[in-house]
Write a protein that holds these residues in place. Structure first.
Motif, short mmCIF file in Angstrom:
data_model
loop_
_atom_site.label_atom_id
_atom_site.label_comp_id
_atom_site.label_asym_id
_atom_site.label_seq_id
_atom_site.Cartn_x
_atom_site.Cartn_y
_atom_site.Cartn_z
N GLN A 9 22.13 -19.71 5.48
CA GLN A 9 23.01 -18.61 6.06
C GLN A 9 22.57 -18.99 7.63
OE1 GLN A 9 22.42 -15.09 4.26
NE2 GLN A 9 24.50 -15.01 3.27
N PHE A 10 23.30 -19.01 8.39
CA PHE A 10 23.16 -19.21 10.05
C PHE A 10 22.11 -20.34 10.53
CE2 PHE A 10 24.83 -14.94 9.26
CZ PHE A 10 25.69 -15.03 9.89
N GLU A 11 22.03 -21.40 9.42
CA GLU A 11 21.23 -22.47 9.75
C GLU A 11 21.78 -23.82 10.27
OE1 GLU A 11 18.03 -22.44 10.37
OE2 GLU A 11 17.65 -20.47 9.47
N GLU A 12 22.92 -23.80 10.92
CA GLU A 12 23.76 -24.81 11.34
C GLU A 12 23.05 -25.91 12.05
OE1 GLU A 12 26.72 -21.47 10.64
OE2 GLU A 12 24.68 -21.63 11.76
N GLU A 13 21.80 -25.49 12.66
CA GLU A 13 21.10 -26.43 13.60
C GLU A 13 20.42 -27.32 12.62
OE1 GLU A 13 20.54 -27.44 16.56
OE2 GLU A 13 21.97 -25.88 17.43
N GLN A 14 19.91 -26.87 11.36
CA GLN A 14 19.65 -27.77 10.39
C GLN A 14 20.34 -28.73 9.94
OE1 GLN A 14 16.49 -28.03 9.26
NE2 GLN A 14 15.31 -26.16 8.79
N LEU A 15 21.85 -28.47 9.95
CA LEU A 15 22.91 -29.61 9.75
C LEU A 15 22.84 -30.53 10.68
CD1 LEU A 15 25.63 -27.35 8.07
CD2 LEU A 15 23.81 -28.33 6.92
N LEU A 16 22.85 -30.00 11.91
CA LEU A 16 23.19 -30.85 13.17
C LEU A 16 21.94 -31.85 13.24
CD1 LEU A 16 24.65 -27.84 15.38
CD2 LEU A 16 25.92 -29.93 14.46
N ALA A 17 20.73 -31.28 13.05
CA ALA A 17 19.56 -32.19 13.12
C ALA A 17 19.40 -33.28 12.17
CB ALA A 17 18.23 -31.38 13.14
N ALA A 18 19.74 -33.05 11.01
CA ALA A 18 19.99 -34.12 9.54
C ALA A 18 20.88 -34.82 10.14
CB ALA A 18 19.96 -33.29 8.69
N GLY A 19 22.26 -34.27 10.65
CA GLY A 19 23.33 -35.31 10.86
C GLY A 19 22.92 -36.10 12.00
N LYS A 20 22.35 -35.73 13.13
CA LYS A 20 21.76 -36.59 14.07
C LYS A 20 21.13 -37.75 13.60
CE LYS A 20 21.52 -37.00 18.65
NZ LYS A 20 22.92 -37.02 19.47
N VAL A 21 20.36 -37.73 12.47
CA VAL A 21 19.42 -38.69 11.89
C VAL A 21 20.39 -39.85 11.28
CG1 VAL A 21 17.86 -39.52 10.10
CG2 VAL A 21 17.45 -37.48 11.75
N ILE A 22 21.29 -39.39 10.61
CA ILE A 22 22.40 -40.32 9.94
C ILE A 22 23.33 -40.86 11.05
CG2 ILE A 22 24.23 -40.39 8.33
CD1 ILE A 22 23.20 -38.00 7.01
N GLU A 23 23.61 -40.11 11.87
CA GLU A 23 24.45 -40.63 12.95
C GLU A 23 23.59 -41.92 13.70
OE1 GLU A 23 26.65 -38.79 16.85
OE2 GLU A 23 24.85 -38.25 16.54
N ALA A 24 22.29 -41.70 13.96
CA ALA A 24 21.67 -42.89 14.65
C ALA A 24 21.77 -44.24 13.90
CB ALA A 24 20.46 -42.47 14.93
N LYS A 25 22.01 -44.11 12.61
CA LYS A 25 21.97 -45.19 11.71
C LYS A 25 23.35 -45.78 11.50
CE LYS A 25 17.71 -45.26 10.66
NZ LYS A 25 16.81 -46.07 10.85
N VAL A 26 24.47 -45.02 11.97
CA VAL A 26 25.74 -45.56 11.79
C VAL A 26 26.43 -46.08 12.80
CG1 VAL A 26 28.01 -44.90 11.03
CG2 VAL A 26 26.06 -43.96 10.01
N ALA A 27 27.10 -47.22 13.13
CA ALA A 27 27.83 -47.80 14.36
C ALA A 27 28.61 -46.60 15.25
CB ALA A 27 28.85 -48.80 13.93
N ARG A 28 28.51 -46.45 16.51
CA ARG A 28 28.94 -45.50 17.16
C ARG A 28 30.54 -45.35 16.72
NH1 ARG A 28 29.13 -42.99 22.07
NH2 ARG A 28 30.82 -42.84 23.21
N LEU A 29 30.78 -43.96 16.40
CA LEU A 29 32.31 -43.81 16.33
C LEU A 29 33.02 -43.70 17.28
CD1 LEU A 29 31.60 -40.83 13.82
CD2 LEU A 29 32.15 -43.12 13.27
N THR A 30 33.94 -44.74 17.58
CA THR A 30 34.90 -44.53 18.71
C THR A 30 36.24 -44.29 18.13
OG1 THR A 30 35.11 -47.14 18.43
CG2 THR A 30 33.49 -46.20 20.04
N PRO A 31 37.22 -43.87 19.04
CA PRO A 31 38.75 -43.79 18.54
C PRO A 31 39.28 -45.06 18.19
CG PRO A 31 38.31 -42.89 20.58
CD PRO A 31 37.03 -43.66 20.37
#
Length: 476
Positions: free
Chosen positions: A442-464
């Motif tokens: 509960q109310f730990e969205e920052e945990q999600l965002l931090a872990a998501g940032k790790v995965i994001e760094a490994k995936v090619a930049r998402l562009t339109p």
């Protein structure tokens, strides 16, 4: 160069406007040009607010010139789903009979986004009554997945997801009681946040009555974005208590801190439930990336997982069977009616006493999860056990089993528990988006965002992306 602004993210746009490197008007014109170019192919934005948006952009530039304090989304174009009130616009919820439901005020989350400086550029499509994992209705027609028209764009926020994936706007609003943010994000290759229940206020004054109790406890509003940084800004800008939503929480909005690595429970198999190997490989890959970043990853089944999913289905389907099925049959296109009957036929009936007992059991399951998440602050799962569904999946009547419904269990568990969850793209498989889901306490969205940032760094930049097909087939 205004036509290139549609490629930018929300944070990039707001920064450039704040620093007077561009103007809100130029950004808006770039997005309008992009809408004119791609919306005829995907049919995502169904109520374009061009005149109002231009006036808002001009006012935003005046505010910059005056030296006013600027919000974190100042000058950023956004879309709002047609099932949430925007002042002086119809809240149709994809139903022709609701076309005269004109809102006299903004829903609280819309007001909060405006106060943060966002410019509402248009409204996005939804299935009739916002029911289902596809996006089609008799009023606006079908929204297409910009990656592949033969696949669903997801639902019910399919229009919102397609508007961000194609660069028509950098941010979009959606809502979710059974996957309606996370599934479209999964289908369209985006980040989609389902916040903690109560984090973002939910209210639309055009609704004739309040939702039944389980629907009230399940529905939340949240953002779509192409980056974690944009998702964070959008989430906190729409968060906070509002008296129009008695369930909305007074929990403080976090500062710019980041949560560090923690233990992650990885769920890559659910007994008795079929799965596509691509979804499991995405989970394994995401777990490896988190491990490399210092997270401790363990294969652990969270408490009463299948039971939680099935209970959510029984409680919500009970309410749909009792009070919404007639509306779906009267106002929805045939495939949505087929979807509703397939889900209802696969879900056992409940008596009133069983419904009462189910709500009580929900509390005990939430308690076990909160204790479990003291040890495992994050849970990593597929977003769904299957790849994005074909757009014609319910074109004919379909027979579903309870086991087949459990293939959607990652989408259905968080709404029962009220816990935050986020769809995270992991790349393309055969040129179709693939991704995973992260859950936190509960109310730990920052945990999600931090872990998501790790995965994001490994995936090619998402562009339109440009839609892979021609114009939307009018008359479909």
């Amino acid at each position: 160069m205004s036509e290139e602004f549609w490629r930018w993210g929300a944070a990039e746009i707001a920064s450039a406007i704040r620093e007077k490197r561009t103007s809100s008007v130029d950004v808006l014109e770039g997005c309008l040009a992009r809408i004119a170019s791609v919306n005829p192919s995907v049919n995502a934005i169904v109520d374009l607010m061009e005149e109002e948006a231009r006036a808002a952009a001009q006012a935003a530039d005046v505010a910059v010139a005056r030296g006013d304090a600027l919000g974190p989304l100042h000058g950023v174009p956004v879309t709002i789903k047609v099932n949430i009130d925007v002042a002086n616009r119809p809240t149709t919820n994809g139903v022709p009979a609701f076309a005269d439901r004109i809102a006299d005020q903004d829903s609280p989350l819309v007001r909060k986004w405006r106060e943060a400086g966002a410019i509402v550029l248009g409204r996005t499509n939804t299935p009739a009554l916002s029911f289902g994992l596809f996006t089609n209705n008799r009023l606006y027609g079908r929204t297409l997945n910009p990656w592949a028209s033969e696949l669903s764009p997801g639902g019910s926020s399919g229009g919102a997801a397609a508007s961000v994936a194609t660069g028509m706007v950098p941010l979009a609003h959606g809502n979710d009681s059974g996957g309606s943010i996370r599934y479209p994000a999964y289908c369209c290759g985006l980040f989609g946040m389902r916040p903690t229940f109560g984090r973002v206020p939910h209210y639309s004054g055009t609704s004739a009555v309040d939702l039944p109790i389980m629907s009230q406890l399940a529905v939340v509003n949240g953002p779509f974005a192409r980056s974690i940084d944009d998702l964070r800004i959008a989430l906190w800008a729409m968060s906070g208590h509002d008296p129009l939503d008695p369930w909305s929480a007074h929990a403080p909005i976090p500062g710019p801190h980041r949560s560090g690595p923690c233990k992650v429970a990885v769920l890559a198999h659910l007994p008795g439930v079929d799965r596509d190997e691509e979804t499991i490989e995405a989970v394994r890959q995401a777990a490896q990336w988190l491990f490399e970043a210092g997270y401790t990853v363990e294969n652990v089944v969270p408490p009463r997982y299948a039971e939680a999913s099935a209970l959510r289905d029984r409680l919500l389907i009970h309410e749909i069977r009792a009070g919404m099925l007639d509306m779906i049959e009267a106002h929805a296109p045939p495939e949505e009616i087929n979807e509703a009957h397939a889900l209802l036929d696969a879900t056992p009936h409940m008596s009133f006493d069983e419904f009462r007992e189910g709500l009580a059991r929900r509390t005990s399951i939430i308690r076990e999860w909160l204790l479990f998440m003291r040890d495992y602050p994050l849970v990593l799962t597929p977003t769904a056990w299957r790849k994005p569904q074909p757009a014609d999946f319910y074109e004919k009547p379909v027979v579903l089993t309870e086991e087949m419904v459990l293939e959607l269990s990652p989408l259905h568990v968080p709404p029962l528990l009220g816990l935050p969850s986020m769809a995270v793209p992991t790349g393309l498989v055969n040129n179709v988006p693939m991704g995973v889901q992260l859950m936190a306490s509960q109310f730990e969205e920052e945990q999600l965002l931090a872990a998501g940032k790790v995965i994001e760094a490994k995936v090619a930049r998402l562009t339109p992306i440009d839609p892979t097909f021609g114009l939307y087939p009018r008359g479909d």
